[in-house]
Design an enzyme around this catalytic site. Structure first.
Site, PDB file in Angstrom:
ATOM      1  N   LYS A 262     -22.303 -15.318   0.101  1.00 16.64           N
ATOM      2  CA  LYS A 262     -23.847 -15.016   0.293  1.00 16.64           C
ATOM      3  C   LYS A 262     -24.304 -14.282  -1.037  1.00 16.64           C
ATOM      4  CE  LYS A 262     -23.834 -14.336   5.204  1.00 16.64           C
ATOM      5  NZ  LYS A 262     -24.126 -13.143   6.231  1.00 16.64           N
TER       6      LYS A 262
ATOM      7  N   GLY B 279     -14.841  -3.757  -0.906  1.00 15.23           N
ATOM      8  CA  GLY B 279     -16.191  -3.188  -0.514  1.00 15.23           C
ATOM      9  C   GLY B 279     -16.296  -1.895  -1.690  1.00 15.23           C
TER      10      GLY B 279
ATOM     11  N   GLY C 289     -10.227  -7.955  -2.019  1.00 13.38           N
ATOM     12  CA  GLY C 289     -10.549  -9.222  -1.153  1.00 13.38           C
ATOM     13  C   GLY C 289     -10.096 -10.247  -1.462  1.00 13.38           C
TER      14      GLY C 289
ATOM     15  N   ARG D  37       0.815  -1.150   0.096  1.00 11.76           N
ATOM     16  CA  ARG D  37      -0.029  -0.016  -0.068  1.00 11.76           C
ATOM     17  C   ARG D  37       0.689   1.366   0.045  1.00 11.76           C
ATOM     18  NH1 ARG D  37      -5.197  -1.995   3.334  1.00 11.76           N
ATOM     19  NH2 ARG D  37      -6.314  -2.683   1.422  1.00 11.76           N
TER      20      ARG D  37
HETATM   21  P1  AMP Z   1     -17.357 -13.214   0.361  1.00 14.73           P
HETATM   22  O1  AMP Z   1     -16.824 -12.470   1.597  1.00 14.73           O
HETATM   23  O2  AMP Z   1     -18.695 -13.025   0.323  1.00 14.73           O
HETATM   24  O3  AMP Z   1     -16.756 -12.955  -1.031  1.00 14.73           O
HETATM   25  O4  AMP Z   1     -17.062 -14.813   0.629  1.00 14.73           O
HETATM   26  C1  AMP Z   1     -15.751 -15.397   0.963  1.00 14.73           C
HETATM   27  C2  AMP Z   1     -15.820 -16.735   1.537  1.00 14.73           C
HETATM   28  O5  AMP Z   1     -16.921 -17.483   0.988  1.00 14.73           O
HETATM   29  C3  AMP Z   1     -14.606 -17.162   1.745  1.00 14.73           C
HETATM   30  O6  AMP Z   1     -13.885 -17.137   2.962  1.00 14.73           O
HETATM   31  C4  AMP Z   1     -14.803 -18.818   1.298  1.00 14.73           C
HETATM   32  O7  AMP Z   1     -14.145 -19.627   1.956  1.00 14.73           O
HETATM   33  C5  AMP Z   1     -16.374 -18.730   1.433  1.00 14.73           C
HETATM   34  N1  AMP Z   1     -16.806 -19.892   0.421  1.00 14.73           N
HETATM   35  C6  AMP Z   1     -16.710 -19.869  -0.984  1.00 14.73           C
HETATM   36  N2  AMP Z   1     -17.256 -21.042  -1.254  1.00 14.73           N
HETATM   37  C7  AMP Z   1     -17.739 -21.744  -0.184  1.00 14.73           C
HETATM   38  C8  AMP Z   1     -18.669 -22.779   0.042  1.00 14.73           C
HETATM   39  N3  AMP Z   1     -19.000 -23.725  -0.999  1.00 14.73           N
HETATM   40  N4  AMP Z   1     -19.191 -23.023   1.289  1.00 14.73           N
HETATM   41  C9  AMP Z   1     -18.674 -22.452   2.340  1.00 14.73           C
HETATM   42  N5  AMP Z   1     -18.121 -21.178   2.073  1.00 14.73           N
HETATM   43  C10 AMP Z   1     -17.547 -20.803   0.813  1.00 14.73           C
END
Ligand code: AMP
Length: 393
Positions: A198, A373, A350, A35
């Site tokens: 999600k 974000g 991220g 950074r």
């Molecule tokens: P996000 O912050 O919404 O981008 O989610 C990232 C997280 O989603 C990571 O920590 C991954 O381990 C998790 N993730 C991805 N695929 C799966 C899955 N099939 N089951 C549970 N967690 C998941």
């Protein structure tokens, strides 16, 4: 197009630059200097032009002054990188009489770094008094901190509301160039790859992208909500039951808009959430005692084909639990397929950016965003407060 530091007269001017020096620290040691390194182009340009440079950043999430989150180690690193002393005065007030005295005494090309802006609790509240303190130091505002551009704080929005001249630095210029070009005039086919935990976190992104892209790939835990919407059994996989109807609606909208919506066709599954060797499903159905933790080999092949024909790709979110080596294959394959693509490849910050870096593929991407974000909000079609406040060219 927003104005940049190239568009304004800088000689002799006091320039307040909001940088992103939110570095990972371990007992006062900076574990990753990127950074700071990536801010050097903007700082050096300002120095060459004879500006007096006042740098401001937050570090971590202190609730008031906290010596463990002082920017002192960053000031030291920065003076090494610039091969020139950086003025630094630690005070719980961030801006006090000593800082004012130091700024008044600055010569052209000199640099001062203010203490962690979050030492003042007014920072995250966009407190007017703090914004006025910042503004009183300078003639010009420069925003070069993309990672906080989606927040309206005193050091990136409040101060800009007061100062008459407000432009972007080179880092924000690059972020906007890639995201706006992709969203407004992409080379086609334009593909979005969405993963992560999600559907609910990405609703607005999906809705906005349905009007922009030609193809969408969905992986990660998000995919199981879509699987359920299609009537498949998902076992104990992560599913958002209250999003199943919405997932159906998305699939219908994609069909209406003629967008190819690609979901996994097989999965790597396990009986528990642990880094154990996976079992692969034959198709989309997962038995009642298992959970999906990654996409399977057939899905990888399908997604590689989709990626190979795209000319603009935006990727946000891992397609599996990539933190566990047994379930990192899908995410790794996506990263490699992007690296092989000669088109424009844009990585939302991220986890996807972390996966790319871990694999040493940074240089093979067109752009890796510095704000998870913030880049998601750009993909949602929102105007970020820290960008909206800057002058149009
Ligand atoms: P996000 O912050 O919404 O981008 O989610 C990232 C997280 O989603 C990571 O920590 C991954 O381990 C998790 N993730 C991805 N695929 C799966 C899955 N099939 N089951 C549970 N967690 C998941």
């Amino acid at each position: 197009m927003k104005k940049t530091i190239r568009d304004v007269e800088l000689a002799g001017k006091k320039v307040f630059v909001r940088v992103d020096f939110n570095v990972p620290l371990n007992n006062g040691v900076i574990r990753d200097t990127r950074r700071v390194d990536s801010s050097l182009a903007t700082i050096n340009y300002l120095r060459e032009k004879g500006a007096k440079i006042i740098l401001a950043s937050h570090l971590g999430k202190p609730k008031g002054a906290d010596p463990e989150l002082s920017l002192a180690p960053v000031a030291k690193l920065l003076s090494e990188r610039l091969e020139s002393p950086v003025i630094f005065h630690s005070t719980p007030e961030v801006v006090d009489d000593e800082v004012r005295r130091l700024v008044d005494g600055m010569k052209e090309g000199e640099v001062i770094l203010l203490e962690n802006t979050r030492y003042d609790v007014g920072e995250t509240k966009n407190d007017r008094e703090l914004a006025e303190k910042f503004a009183s130091l300078a003639d010009i505002f420069v925003n070069d901190a993309f990672g906080t551009a989606h927040r309206a704080h005193a050091s990136n929005v409040g101060v800009a509301e007061i100062l008459p001249v407000k432009v972007s630095g080179f880092l924000i210029e690059k972020e906007l160039k890639y995201f706006y070009e992709a969203l407004d005039s992409p080379q086609r086919p334009f593909l979005a790859i969405l993963g992560g935990a999600k559907v609910s976190d990405k609703i607005k992104v999906i809705e906005n992208l349905l009007d922009k892209v030609d193809e969408i790939v969905v992986g990660g835990a998000m995919a199981y909500t879509f699987m359920k919407a299609l009537g498949h059994s998902v076992g104990t996989s992560l599913v958002e039951d209250d999003m199943v109807d919405y997932a159906k609606k998305i699939l219908e909208m994609a069909e209406e808009k003629n967008i190819a919506f690609h979901l996994p066709v097989d999965f790597a599954v396990a009986k528990e959430f642990a880094d154990l060797p996976p079992v692969y499903t034959e198709g989309r159905d997962i038995s009642s005692d298992s959970m999906g933790l990654d996409i399977g080999p057939k899905s990888i092949e399908n997604f590689k084909e989709v990626i190979a024909r795209a000319r603009t790709i935006v990727w946000n979110g891992p397609v599996g639990v990539f933190e566990m080596s047994n379930y990192a294959k899908g995410t790794g394959a996506i990263a490699r397929a992007l690296a092989d693509n000669p088109g424009i490849t844009i990585i939302g910050g991220g986890d996807s950016a972390a996966a790319i870096t871990e694999m040493g593929l940074d240089d093979a991407m067109s752009h890796i965003s510095t704000g998870g974000g913030a880049s998601l909000e750009l993909l949602e079609g929102k105007e970020l407060p820290g960008i909206g406040i800057l002058e149009e060219r």
